[in-house]
Design a protein around this motif. Structure first.
Motif: not given
Length: 161
Positions: A26-29, A45, A107, A137-138, A140, A149, A151
Motif C-alpha cells: 500500500h502507498s498513500f499520497t 508514503e 515519504n 496506491n491510494q 487523496m 480520493s 485507488v
C-alpha cells in the motif's frame, strides 16, 4: 541434538523471513495545491524495502536506501511511475524535492510548478505494481475545500482528477 539444531535454525530462518515480509502492499499520497507558492505538491508514503526492489529492477542493479545513487534512482523511478497529464495530453513538469526515511516507510516529496488546480487532469500512478500485483496506491486530493480520493492498482493505473 542434530535434530534440535536443525529445528532451531529453521525457527530462526522463519522468524527472519516473516519479520521482513508483509501481506499488504500500500502507498498513500496526498496531492494538494499550495496557493502561496502557486504550485501543486505531492507527498507519497510508501514502504521503502518494497521500493528498493522496484528501484533495483528499474536500474538493472541493486539499489538500497544506503546506495550513493539512491536519490537519483528514486527520482527517475517517480518520473516514470507517477505522472500528472493535462487534459490536452502534456505531462506536467515534476520536480523531485526530496525524501524522508522513517522506520518502514519513506515519504517522497514532489512539486508541480505553476499548478493551481488539478481538476480534469489525468494521474498515472503505477508505483510498485509491476513487482507487486497486489499493490494498492491510494491518492487523496486536497484542493481548497475539495477533498477527493482514488485507488490505483495493477488493473487501474490512470484516473481523472
Amino acid at each position: 541434538m542434530v535434530r534440535t539444531f536443525k529445528f532451531f535454525v529453521f525457527f530462526l530462518f522463519s522468524l527472519f523471513v516473516f519479520s521482513f515480509s508483509h501481506k499488504y502492499f500500500h502507498s498513500f499520497t496526498v496531492l494538494r495545491t499550495n496557493s502561496s507558492t502557486g504550485s501543486g505538491e505531492a507527498e507519497v508514503e510508501i514502504i521503502w524495502h518494497d521500493l528498493e526492489l522496484s528501484l533495483s529492477k528499474d536500474a538493472g542493479k541493486t539499489i538500497t536506501i544506503k546506495s550513493a545513487d539512491f536519490s537519483k534512482s528514486l527520482e527517475n523511478y517517480f518520473l516514470k511511475n507517477f505522472q500528472v497529464v493535462q487534459p490536452e495530453g502534456q505531462k506536467l513538469n515534476m520536480i523531485f524535492v526530496g525524501y524522508d526515511i522513517h522506520a518502514d516507510e519513506i515519504n517522497v516529496f514532489l512539486e508541480f510548478p505553476n499548478v493551481s488546480d488539478f481538476s480534469g487532469m489525468q494521474l498515472k500512478n503505477s508505483l510498485l505494481v509491476q513487482e507487486f500485483p497486489e499493490q494498492i496506491n491510494q491518492v487523496m486530493l486536497k484542493q481548497g475545500k475539495i477533498k477527493k480520493s482514488w485507488v490505483f492498482n495493477s488493473k487501474s493505473l490512470e484516473k481523472t482528477l
